[in-house]
Each structure stands twice: as C-alpha cells, then as structure tokens.
Design an enzyme around this catalytic site. Sequence first.
Site, PDB file in Angstrom:
ATOM      1  N   SER A   1       0.812  -1.225   0.000  1.00 50.50           N
ATOM      2  CA  SER A   1       0.000   0.000   0.000  1.00 50.50           C
ATOM      3  C   SER A   1       0.844   1.272   0.000  1.00 50.50           C
ATOM      4  CB  SER A   1      -0.871  -0.005   1.259  1.00 50.50           C
ATOM      5  OG  SER A   1      -1.401   1.278   1.491  1.00 50.50           O
TER       6      SER A   1
ATOM      7  N   GLU B   1       0.181   3.671   1.710  1.00 51.54           N
ATOM      8  CA  GLU B   1       0.251   4.114   3.110  1.00 51.54           C
ATOM      9  C   GLU B   1       1.650   3.895   3.693  1.00 51.54           C
ATOM     10  OE1 GLU B   1      -2.074   5.249   5.822  1.00 51.54           O
ATOM     11  OE2 GLU B   1      -2.794   6.113   3.964  1.00 51.54           O
TER      12      GLU B   1
ATOM     13  N   TYR C   1      -1.587  -0.186  10.627  1.00 49.22           N
ATOM     14  CA  TYR C   1      -1.896  -0.765   9.308  1.00 49.22           C
ATOM     15  C   TYR C   1      -0.679  -0.660   8.391  1.00 49.22           C
ATOM     16  CZ  TYR C   1      -3.693  -0.941   4.523  1.00 49.22           C
ATOM     17  OH  TYR C   1      -3.871  -1.238   3.191  1.00 49.22           O
TER      18      TYR C   1
HETATM   19  P1  NAP Z   1     -11.557  -4.471   1.705  1.00 46.59           P
HETATM   20  O1  NAP Z   1     -12.700  -4.107   0.822  1.00 46.59           O
HETATM   21  O2  NAP Z   1     -11.529  -3.974   3.095  1.00 46.59           O
HETATM   22  O3  NAP Z   1     -11.481  -6.074   1.721  1.00 46.59           O
HETATM   23  C1  NAP Z   1     -10.652  -6.739   2.649  1.00 46.59           C
HETATM   24  C2  NAP Z   1     -10.920  -8.223   2.562  1.00 46.59           C
HETATM   25  O4  NAP Z   1     -10.134  -8.896   3.567  1.00 46.59           O
HETATM   26  C3  NAP Z   1     -12.384  -8.614   2.855  1.00 46.59           C
HETATM   27  O5  NAP Z   1     -12.730  -9.701   2.024  1.00 46.59           O
HETATM   28  C4  NAP Z   1     -12.327  -9.064   4.299  1.00 46.59           C
HETATM   29  O6  NAP Z   1     -13.354  -9.955   4.667  1.00 46.59           O
HETATM   30  C5  NAP Z   1     -10.982  -9.779   4.298  1.00 46.59           C
HETATM   31  N1  NAP Z   1     -10.450  -9.988   5.642  1.00 46.59           N
HETATM   32  C6  NAP Z   1     -10.323  -9.083   6.642  1.00 46.59           C
HETATM   33  N2  NAP Z   1      -9.788  -9.662   7.729  1.00 46.59           N
HETATM   34  C7  NAP Z   1      -9.591 -10.969   7.423  1.00 46.59           C
HETATM   35  C8  NAP Z   1      -9.075 -12.077   8.129  1.00 46.59           C
HETATM   36  N3  NAP Z   1      -8.667 -11.988   9.389  1.00 46.59           N
HETATM   37  N4  NAP Z   1      -8.997 -13.268   7.489  1.00 46.59           N
HETATM   38  C9  NAP Z   1      -9.431 -13.388   6.215  1.00 46.59           C
HETATM   39  N5  NAP Z   1      -9.945 -12.379   5.494  1.00 46.59           N
HETATM   40  C10 NAP Z   1     -10.009 -11.175   6.093  1.00 46.59           C
HETATM   41  O7  NAP Z   1     -10.176  -4.037   1.023  1.00 46.59           O
HETATM   42  P2  NAP Z   1      -9.866  -3.681  -0.513  1.00 46.59           P
HETATM   43  O8  NAP Z   1     -10.078  -2.232  -0.704  1.00 46.59           O
HETATM   44  O9  NAP Z   1     -10.524  -4.660  -1.390  1.00 46.59           O
HETATM   45  O10 NAP Z   1      -8.295  -3.888  -0.545  1.00 46.59           O
HETATM   46  C11 NAP Z   1      -7.718  -5.163  -0.835  1.00 46.59           C
HETATM   47  C12 NAP Z   1      -6.304  -5.229  -0.277  1.00 46.59           C
HETATM   48  O11 NAP Z   1      -5.513  -4.195  -0.857  1.00 46.59           O
HETATM   49  C13 NAP Z   1      -6.207  -5.016   1.228  1.00 46.59           C
HETATM   50  O12 NAP Z   1      -5.148  -5.820   1.690  1.00 46.59           O
HETATM   51  C14 NAP Z   1      -5.836  -3.553   1.373  1.00 46.59           C
HETATM   52  O13 NAP Z   1      -5.143  -3.343   2.579  1.00 46.59           O
HETATM   53  C15 NAP Z   1      -4.956  -3.370   0.165  1.00 46.59           C
HETATM   54  N6  NAP Z   1      -4.929  -2.028  -0.407  1.00 46.59           N
HETATM   55  C16 NAP Z   1      -6.102  -1.407  -0.721  1.00 46.59           C
HETATM   56  C17 NAP Z   1      -6.061  -0.164  -1.314  1.00 46.59           C
HETATM   57  C18 NAP Z   1      -7.332   0.567  -1.680  1.00 46.59           C
HETATM   58  O14 NAP Z   1      -7.261   1.786  -1.904  1.00 46.59           O
HETATM   59  N7  NAP Z   1      -8.470  -0.120  -1.794  1.00 46.59           N
HETATM   60  C19 NAP Z   1      -4.827   0.447  -1.598  1.00 46.59           C
HETATM   61  C20 NAP Z   1      -3.658  -0.237  -1.285  1.00 46.59           C
HETATM   62  C21 NAP Z   1      -3.725  -1.487  -0.695  1.00 46.59           C
HETATM   63  P3  NAP Z   1     -14.811  -9.385   5.141  1.00 46.59           P
HETATM   64  O15 NAP Z   1     -15.563  -9.087   3.865  1.00 46.59           O
HETATM   65  O16 NAP Z   1     -15.353 -10.519   5.916  1.00 46.59           O
HETATM   66  O17 NAP Z   1     -14.558  -8.145   5.936  1.00 46.59           O
HETATM   67  N1  GDD Z   2     -12.325   7.031   6.502  1.00 48.49           N
HETATM   68  C1  GDD Z   2     -12.469   8.360   6.664  1.00 48.49           C
HETATM   69  N2  GDD Z   2     -13.596   8.823   7.259  1.00 48.49           N
HETATM   70  N3  GDD Z   2     -11.475   9.170   6.242  1.00 48.49           N
HETATM   71  C2  GDD Z   2     -11.653  10.501   6.409  1.00 48.49           C
HETATM   72  C3  GDD Z   2     -12.802  11.037   6.989  1.00 48.49           C
HETATM   73  C4  GDD Z   2     -13.824  10.165   7.446  1.00 48.49           C
HETATM   74  O1  GDD Z   2     -14.843  10.564   7.984  1.00 48.49           O
HETATM   75  N4  GDD Z   2     -12.682  12.392   6.984  1.00 48.49           N
HETATM   76  C5  GDD Z   2     -11.514  12.681   6.433  1.00 48.49           C
HETATM   77  N5  GDD Z   2     -10.868  11.541   6.086  1.00 48.49           N
HETATM   78  C6  GDD Z   2      -9.530  11.460   5.490  1.00 48.49           C
HETATM   79  C7  GDD Z   2      -8.570  10.543   6.262  1.00 48.49           C
HETATM   80  O2  GDD Z   2      -8.074  11.206   7.416  1.00 48.49           O
HETATM   81  C8  GDD Z   2      -7.511  10.304   5.173  1.00 48.49           C
HETATM   82  O3  GDD Z   2      -6.590  11.356   5.149  1.00 48.49           O
HETATM   83  C9  GDD Z   2      -8.321  10.333   3.880  1.00 48.49           C
HETATM   84  O4  GDD Z   2      -9.602  10.902   4.203  1.00 48.49           O
HETATM   85  C10 GDD Z   2      -8.546   8.976   3.227  1.00 48.49           C
HETATM   86  O5  GDD Z   2      -9.052   8.089   4.205  1.00 48.49           O
HETATM   87  P1  GDD Z   2      -9.642   6.648   3.794  1.00 48.49           P
HETATM   88  O6  GDD Z   2     -10.635   6.804   2.725  1.00 48.49           O
HETATM   89  O7  GDD Z   2     -10.054   5.974   5.057  1.00 48.49           O
HETATM   90  O8  GDD Z   2      -8.398   5.921   3.115  1.00 48.49           O
HETATM   91  P2  GDD Z   2      -6.872   5.828   3.542  1.00 48.49           P
HETATM   92  O9  GDD Z   2      -6.102   6.671   2.580  1.00 48.49           O
HETATM   93  O10 GDD Z   2      -6.664   6.081   4.981  1.00 48.49           O
HETATM   94  O11 GDD Z   2      -6.560   4.291   3.300  1.00 48.49           O
HETATM   95  C11 GDD Z   2      -6.996   3.636   2.104  1.00 48.49           C
HETATM   96  O12 GDD Z   2      -5.991   3.730   1.120  1.00 48.49           O
HETATM   97  C12 GDD Z   2      -4.775   3.052   1.425  1.00 48.49           C
HETATM   98  C13 GDD Z   2      -3.823   3.292   0.239  1.00 48.49           C
HETATM   99  O13 GDD Z   2      -3.160   4.501   0.383  1.00 48.49           O
HETATM  100  C14 GDD Z   2      -7.318   2.199   2.462  1.00 48.49           C
HETATM  101  O14 GDD Z   2      -7.940   1.588   1.349  1.00 48.49           O
HETATM  102  C15 GDD Z   2      -6.070   1.416   2.781  1.00 48.49           C
HETATM  103  O15 GDD Z   2      -6.398   0.036   2.924  1.00 48.49           O
HETATM  104  C16 GDD Z   2      -5.078   1.586   1.631  1.00 48.49           C
HETATM  105  O16 GDD Z   2      -3.884   0.884   1.888  1.00 48.49           O
END
Ligand code: NAP
Ligand code: GDD
Length: 346
Positions: free
Chosen positions: A130, A132, A154
């Site tokens: 990520s 992050e 995380y």
């Molecule tokens: P998501 O929608 O939160 O999906 C996470 C998945 O992991 C869900 O299927 C969840 O199951 C499963 N999970 C959580 N805890 C688990 C456990 N203990 N054992 C087995 N499964 C578990 O995340 P996403 O947005 O699809 O992201 C996919 C991956 O990419 C994650 O690893 C995330 O950290 C990473 N990532 C995401 C982003 C982004 O912007 N979306 C960016 C960079 C990296 P449930 O449905 O039961 O909760």
């Molecule tokens: N969730 C959330 N809720 N975020 C908020 C809010 C709120 O009410 N208000 C402001 N934010 C700001 C957070 O402080 C952060 O700076 C930004 O919005 C994005 O927050 P999220 O959408 O929760 O995503 P993230 O950037 O922290 O994390 C996501 O992206 C990562 C990749 O950079 C997640 O998908 C991570 O799993 C992923 O790795």
Amino acid sequence: MGKVALITGVTGQDGSYLSNFLIDKEYTVHGTVRRSSSINTYRIDDLISKYQESGKFKLHYSDLLDSSSLNTLIQSINPDEIYNLAAQSHVMVSFKNPVYTTQTGNMGPLSMLEAIRYSEKDVKFYQASSSEMFGGSEKVSLNEKSPFDPKSPYAASKVFAHNMTKMYRDSYDLFCVNGILFNHESPLRGQTFVTRKITRALGRIVLGIQEKLTLGNLDASRDWGFAGDYVEGMWKMMQYNTPDDWVLATGETHTIKDFLSIAFSLYDLDWEKYVITSEKYFRPNEVDYLLGDYSKASELLDWKPKTSFEDLVKLMCESDLELAKKDKVLLDENLITPTWEHPLSS
Ligand code: NAP
Ligand code: GDD
C-alpha cells in the site's frame, strides 16, 4: 486448460473486481471467506449465481490467522497464482485494533509464503502492499524506490509483509510480487472509507433524507484511481517475466475538499452547507499527501489508469443515488430506521 487462482479477501472491493477479471480470462477462481455471524457476500453474489455450478468460482472458509487452513487450501487447490488481498484494511480502525491488524497483516502473508516455499509446484504470490507505507509527509511523487515511513499500525504491518514478500523472492527464488497500490475506489468501496462515505451520504442528501455529513480532516490529499483499472495491473504484474515491486497510481492528487466539491456540484449543491467536521474522525497520525509515479508499470507492463478522477466521482455518485432511492422507499414504508451517521463509521 485455464489457470487456477486463489484470492484471499474475495468478499472485499478488490476481491470482487479481480474475480470478475480473472474469470473473464478463463481462470478458475477460489476465494477465501472468513466466518461471520451473517453472510456478507453481496459483492460477489452475481459470481456465485453465475459460476458456482460450473465450478469456475468456489468459496472456502479460511482466515489470515489460520495458517493450517491456508496451507491445506494451497496444497489441495494447487493454484498457479495466489492474490493475498485480505487485510484489516481501515487505517483508523488499525489505531483502535493494532494487535489484530498486525497479527493478520503479518501472519497471513507469512503463512502463505511458507506454504509456497514447500509446495512442489511453482506458485506465484501477489501481496497487496500500500501507498500508506510511504507516510506521505512530503509533497513529492512516490515510486518503487521511495523510502517507507509508516504512520499507522496498518501501514507498519504492510511494510512487514512487503519486506517478507521481497525476502522470500530473493532468498528462495520464488515468484513473489508486491503491488504498491495507491487509493482505488468504486461503487463497491467499503462505506467507511472517505470517498464512499461522501457519495453514500450525498445520494441521501439529494433525496432529502439526510441533512448532514460528518467527516474528519478535509485537507489530506490522495491519489485516487478506479479499482477496476487496478486489478488489471495486479494481473499484469503476475504475468511479467520476473517478479518485482510495482507502483500503481494515477499521477494526480486531490484533497477531500476537491472530492466534495466535484461530487456536490454534480447536483448543483454547495458541500459547505452540508458537511461538518468532528475530532472523532481525525487520526492520531495523518498521512497528509500521497501522489504516485506509475512510470515503471507504464513502461514495462503497459499499464495505465483508464478512468479519470472526475469520471470516478461521477460513477460513484450515480451508483449511490440509486442506492439512496432504495433507502427512501424503505424509509417511507417505515421498514428501516435511519442510522446514516453510524457509530461504527470511522
Ligand atoms: P476491503 O474491501 O476492506 O477487503 C478486505 C478483505 O479482507 C475482505 O474480504 C475481508 O473480509 C478480508 N479480511 C479481513 N480480515 C480478514 C481475516 N482476518 N482473514 C481473512 N480475510 C479477512 O479491502 P480492498 O479495498 O478490497 O483492498 C484489498 C487489499 O488491498 C487489502 O489488503 C488492502 O489493505 C490493500 N490495499 C487497498 C487499497 C485501496 O485503496 N483499496 C490500496 C492499497 C492497498 P470481510 O468481507 O469478511 O470483511
Ligand atoms: N475514513 C475516513 N472517514 N477518512 C476521512 C474522513 C472520514 O470521515 N474524513 C476525512 N478523512 C480522510 C482521512 O483522514 C484520510 O486522510 C483520507 O480521508 C482517506 O481516508 P480513507 O478513505 O479511510 O483511506 P486511507 O487513505 O486512509 O486508506 C486507504 O488507502 C490506502 C492506500 O493509500 C485504504 O484503502 C487502505 O487500505 C489503503 O492501503
């Protein structure tokens, strides 16, 4: 014969898009689902109904903490490719549940890497790294060589898994890749991430059934792309001739205020009249600025994002307006209680 893929986290946003993508490419897809008290397969229900009978899409109970079930699955399914997408993926929640986030984020991938190491077959492994991990303290464009500075449990657990994946690749000559993905969103995005929290509320505001939306820090900047574009990049990494680390991003960054402004203006609304902020949503340590440089993926994988920021916002708003119409029908018939500002929202 098509290839076989194992996807952990198949019920999540990316799991759903990747399963669709791989099935279109003639893969048989196996997905892991963790047990919960209610079934939460809404993102993959269409795949279950279309492909369960033919065996093209199969689900298995497992959990990142259950190394035994992961090992057994890998041995019995004998996949060509494993995509480890499962994680406790919410940054704010990771401050509240640091031990669980770390245990799952560290032990899950490590258990799979160990299983692959002893597997007779050459199994490819994708780790969902990520942006992050970079920490985002400076206003610079980040690539595969940029240093990590994790700011949350995380992010720290993602750094551990990233390093382990690279370590197994270098030590045991395994095909292990890290996809360092910047934020990617969609109509299937979890509702507690900021983009979806906004578009979900906006749909209800447009229909007059929600008055206010409470958010945290509106000045943070993110490089937001469309999840459907990013799963293609994951697959391309796994088809490249050598395993490596890859950044996927759009090369553009926008603040939360920019997102709000574009979204609300689609309906001629002024976001400032509806959005309030609360300390409750501010994080103990914020990642202020993320901007990705995907030139390596563009050059070597021929990958580039296809969906513009404006189109992504519109896509999510339109989808959530349709959902809000369903909310309104249920509300008008007294079939639901409005819990729009949910206590578990974060
Ligand atoms: P998501 O929608 O939160 O999906 C996470 C998945 O992991 C869900 O299927 C969840 O199951 C499963 N999970 C959580 N805890 C688990 C456990 N203990 N054992 C087995 N499964 C578990 O995340 P996403 O947005 O699809 O992201 C996919 C991956 O990419 C994650 O690893 C995330 O950290 C990473 N990532 C995401 C982003 C982004 O912007 N979306 C960016 C960079 C990296 P449930 O449905 O039961 O909760
Ligand atoms: N969730 C959330 N809720 N975020 C908020 C809010 C709120 O009410 N208000 C402001 N934010 C700001 C957070 O402080 C952060 O700076 C930004 O919005 C994005 O927050 P999220 O959408 O929760 O995503 P993230 O950037 O922290 O994390 C996501 O992206 C990562 C990749 O950079 C997640 O998908 C991570 O799993 C992923 O790795």
